[in-house]
Design a protein around this motif. Sequence first.
Motif, mmCIF file in Angstrom:
data_model
loop_
_atom_site.group_PDB
_atom_site.id
_atom_site.type_symbol
_atom_site.label_atom_id
_atom_site.label_comp_id
_atom_site.label_asym_id
_atom_site.label_seq_id
_atom_site.Cartn_x
_atom_site.Cartn_y
_atom_site.Cartn_z
ATOM 1 N N LEU A 163 0.847 -1.167 0.057
ATOM 2 C CA LEU A 163 0.103 -0.142 0.000
ATOM 3 C C LEU A 163 0.882 1.260 0.100
ATOM 4 N N LEU A 164 1.883 1.017 0.656
ATOM 5 C CA LEU A 164 2.722 2.468 0.901
ATOM 6 C C LEU A 164 3.253 2.582 -0.603
ATOM 7 N N MET A 165 3.661 1.212 -1.338
ATOM 8 C CA MET A 165 4.339 1.721 -2.475
ATOM 9 C C MET A 165 3.302 2.492 -3.622
ATOM 10 N N TYR A 166 2.130 1.784 -3.557
ATOM 11 C CA TYR A 166 1.113 2.192 -4.200
ATOM 12 C C TYR A 166 0.770 3.969 -3.946
ATOM 13 N N MET A 167 0.849 4.325 -2.727
ATOM 14 C CA MET A 167 0.670 5.652 -2.212
ATOM 15 C C MET A 167 1.793 6.505 -2.920
ATOM 16 N N MET B 134 1.836 6.879 -6.712
ATOM 17 C CA MET B 134 0.797 7.750 -7.177
ATOM 18 C C MET B 134 1.013 9.302 -6.626
ATOM 19 N N LEU B 135 1.402 9.462 -5.280
ATOM 20 C CA LEU B 135 1.509 10.691 -4.594
ATOM 21 C C LEU B 135 2.394 11.542 -5.292
ATOM 22 N N TYR B 136 3.734 10.928 -5.793
ATOM 23 C CA TYR B 136 4.732 11.567 -6.282
ATOM 24 C C TYR B 136 4.663 11.868 -7.803
ATOM 25 N N GLY B 137 3.993 10.879 -8.591
ATOM 26 C CA GLY B 137 3.605 11.001 -9.689
ATOM 27 C C GLY B 137 2.457 12.628 -9.829
ATOM 28 N N GLY C 63 10.699 12.076 -2.922
ATOM 29 C CA GLY C 63 9.910 11.056 -2.445
ATOM 30 C C GLY C 63 10.865 9.840 -1.916
ATOM 31 N N LEU C 64 12.135 9.907 -2.291
ATOM 32 C CA LEU C 64 13.029 9.137 -1.957
ATOM 33 C C LEU C 64 13.490 9.257 -0.336
ATOM 34 N N THR C 65 13.628 10.656 -0.275
ATOM 35 C CA THR C 65 13.977 10.891 1.156
ATOM 36 C C THR C 65 12.858 10.700 2.012
ATOM 37 N N GLN C 66 11.780 10.917 1.705
ATOM 38 C CA GLN C 66 10.555 10.345 2.595
ATOM 39 C C GLN C 66 10.580 8.887 3.010
ATOM 40 N N ILE C 67 10.871 8.157 1.681
ATOM 41 C CA ILE C 67 10.875 6.763 2.039
ATOM 42 C C ILE C 67 11.952 6.133 2.816
ATOM 43 N N LEU C 68 12.933 6.899 2.697
ATOM 44 C CA LEU C 68 14.286 6.573 3.568
ATOM 45 C C LEU C 68 13.718 6.779 5.001
ATOM 46 N N PHE D 188 11.907 2.932 -10.128
ATOM 47 C CA PHE D 188 11.365 2.592 -11.494
ATOM 48 C C PHE D 188 9.947 2.866 -11.399
ATOM 49 N N GLY D 189 8.977 2.632 -10.531
ATOM 50 C CA GLY D 189 7.671 3.007 -10.686
ATOM 51 C C GLY D 189 7.255 4.202 -10.543
ATOM 52 N N TYR D 190 8.030 5.311 -9.790
ATOM 53 C CA TYR D 190 8.027 6.627 -9.802
ATOM 54 C C TYR D 190 8.176 7.230 -11.142
ATOM 55 N N LEU D 191 9.295 6.803 -11.777
ATOM 56 C CA LEU D 191 9.871 7.286 -13.140
ATOM 57 C C LEU D 191 8.886 7.145 -14.017
ATOM 58 N N LEU D 192 8.296 5.803 -14.212
ATOM 59 C CA LEU D 192 7.199 5.482 -15.026
ATOM 60 C C LEU D 192 5.852 6.410 -15.043
ATOM 61 N N TYR D 193 5.378 6.275 -13.732
ATOM 62 C CA TYR D 193 4.481 7.117 -13.458
ATOM 63 C C TYR D 193 4.383 8.688 -13.507
ATOM 64 N N SER D 194 5.566 9.162 -13.099
ATOM 65 C CA SER D 194 5.779 10.565 -13.290
ATOM 66 C C SER D 194 5.901 11.190 -14.431
ATOM 67 N N SER D 195 6.394 10.222 -15.569
ATOM 68 C CA SER D 195 6.805 10.618 -16.864
ATOM 69 C C SER D 195 5.279 10.713 -17.498
ATOM 70 N N ILE D 196 4.308 10.005 -17.274
ATOM 71 C CA ILE D 196 2.896 9.940 -17.425
ATOM 72 C C ILE D 196 2.243 11.391 -16.994
ATOM 73 N N ALA D 197 2.546 11.449 -15.715
ATOM 74 C CA ALA D 197 2.040 12.620 -14.958
ATOM 75 C C ALA D 197 2.659 13.973 -15.663
#
Lengths: 323, 411
Positions: free
Chosen positions: B190-194, B197-200, B240-245, B286-295
């Motif tokens: 769920l965290l990954m999903y959020m 999504m959030l950073y995209g 996003g990475l900062t937050q995750i860390l 990778f997920g972020y790069l993918l979705y943020s490019s769409i965004a």
Amino acid sequence: MPIVELQQVRKVYDTKVAVDNISFTIEPGTMFGLLGPNGSGKTSSIRMMIGITVPDSGSVSLFNKPFERASLKRVGYLPEERGLYKKMKVMDQLIFLGQLHGLDAITASKRAHAWCERMQITEAIPKKTEELSKGMQQKIQFIAALLHDPDLIIMDEPFSGLDPVNATLLQDTLIELRQQGKAVLFSTHRMDQVERMCDSICLISNGRVVLSGAMREIKSRYPVNRVHMTYTGDEAFLHHQVVASVKHYNGHAEIILRDSPDTAGEAQVLLAEAVARGTRISKFELMEPTLEEIFIEKVGGNHADFDLSSRPATVAAGDTLNA
Amino acid sequence: MHSIWLIARREYLERVRTKAFIVSTILIPLLLGGGFAFSILKGGRAKSAAHIAVVSADHQLALDLQDELSSGKHSQMTVEVLNDGPTTRKTLDGELASGDLNAYLWVTPADAPGGRPTFSFTTGSKADVLTQGTVESALRTVLIREQLNHRGMVAHDVDALLQPIALDTSQQGKHASGIAAYVGVVVMFLLMYMVVMLYGMNVARSIIEEKTSRVFEVLLSTITAEQMLAGKILGVGAVGLTQILIWLTTAVVLGSSSLAAAITGSGAQVSLSFKQVIFFILYFIFGYLLYSSIAAALGAMVNAEQELQQLNMFLVMPLAACMFALTPVVTNPDSTFARIMSLIPFCSPLIMYLRISMGHPQAWEIALSFVLMTITIYAILWVASRIYRVGVLMYGKRPNLPEILRWLKYS
């Protein structure tokens, strides 16, 4: 050695020709006016000049070299639509924009402080941009365009929305920069400013150049057949036969003399008539058409969306007498 | 490169300083972890307290059932035992309608002696699965006990036989109990999903903000649209990475000290393996790069955040598909379905990550997921940067599809 040289530049968006074979040059130490009604292609031309878009055909040279991105470090640009980060603090913003133009943070900060002082907005420095008045934001934008000491300064409507005090402050700054040898291009609807400040102009309409050249040279193409006078007393002299048409306001008249090989002589006649009728004259000036009149003559007739709002309100209020 | 760095740094600093960042850093894990701890606590102890009636000619059966339901391990129901009378059904239906009664069980005796009676269960609300399930299992227990008693088994032996079985699910190398491992994996999912999504969405919002404030014009007069896009994606991604860390460090520290278990008191301690942490970071990137490019492409197309809401489905739909796949993948993480889902680039960050935590994906599968994602990211970025380059300078009406396709050809 021209700072900017556009040759036969053309840009088409889908089916609309935004810019159609425009050519002009801007010399160092001069002020260049890019004029034209809304939607005539001014912004499109400027965008090609600074590499935001690429022309379909024709060439753009900056600093005597074919366009290259490195040249942009020497260009300062104030866009028509003001753009600043709303949430950023003023100083952070100026330093950021300065760094993008190749300055280091310390130099950018030093210059930004000096400019804020000069523009009389030191009290804005610690604030966020969104907290500032529109005029102040405009000054910040103005500083951002000049921070890196550019050799080419491009200002799209720099004085719009400024009160006279601040407009004069910016105007004086630009004149000073011209004296330092910078080239200044600005676009505006305010013909009185262009007339006062610009050395040469290019007037475009529907993407085409309709008039261009040095201000003096353009003016000399027109007959010296305008009389502007200020007076008190009898107005009957305005009906004299040498007057072709007149716009007159309270105690002030803008007269067009009838066609004649000797307009100076006819003006003399008009003056004599006024004096003879006992009208007291405080100003009597014989001149070429104003740039505003030339502008309207060139584009006013066939352009519905010509921006009337930016012309002085008094003209719209005047009425025309036919002698 | 310097310009990209400047853009990214500005984006990072401006974002990390906001209250929203601090609040979301603290709040998101609290909500996720708290929500899960809560549902486990509730789920583990859930007991039906419904008020039901049993109508049966076999009085012994009804009494056994009453005994099982009112004081059983999983229920605290109030059970009335009634005899079949001419008006009983009518009365019960009335009470059901008025809400005095939650359900009733009608027992019809078997035709032949020794056969099973038939049962009909009528509830006031169909949704009360818990009560129905409890009644079913109670009935089974009662019937089995009765049958065994009939065959001469002593009551004591019968109870011993019917004891629930305790299954030891601890795996080699993983000391957490099954339920804790499950919670940990789902929370991470769920965290990954959020965050993806959030950073995209943050990238899209930041582009719209620059577009509405027209900062673009100024920026584009010194740097290219591609540099801006790169800087923005890197800057927001770094946030996003900062937050995750911060989250992962906290989770590892809490997990290892068993502090979480002490706080929640549920024994459901969330423990993360080193592998889970590393892959979480990798799949986030990778997920972020993918979705943020769409965004980014979506953000460049629209003029206001309200318009973005309408295009959101392009971001939400692939992610939502992963959500629906959660249950089948969790139940069987190495099934063909799970293996296919985990290789779809839009789902890899969620599903492959899930499989790494719960199943046994082959190394080549993991490698392939990264290769496929890389190719997809490259393709999307190619399209997005073109849409972005044209879109950021376009104001006014939102472009339609043929217009966007034309943008791809502009230089």
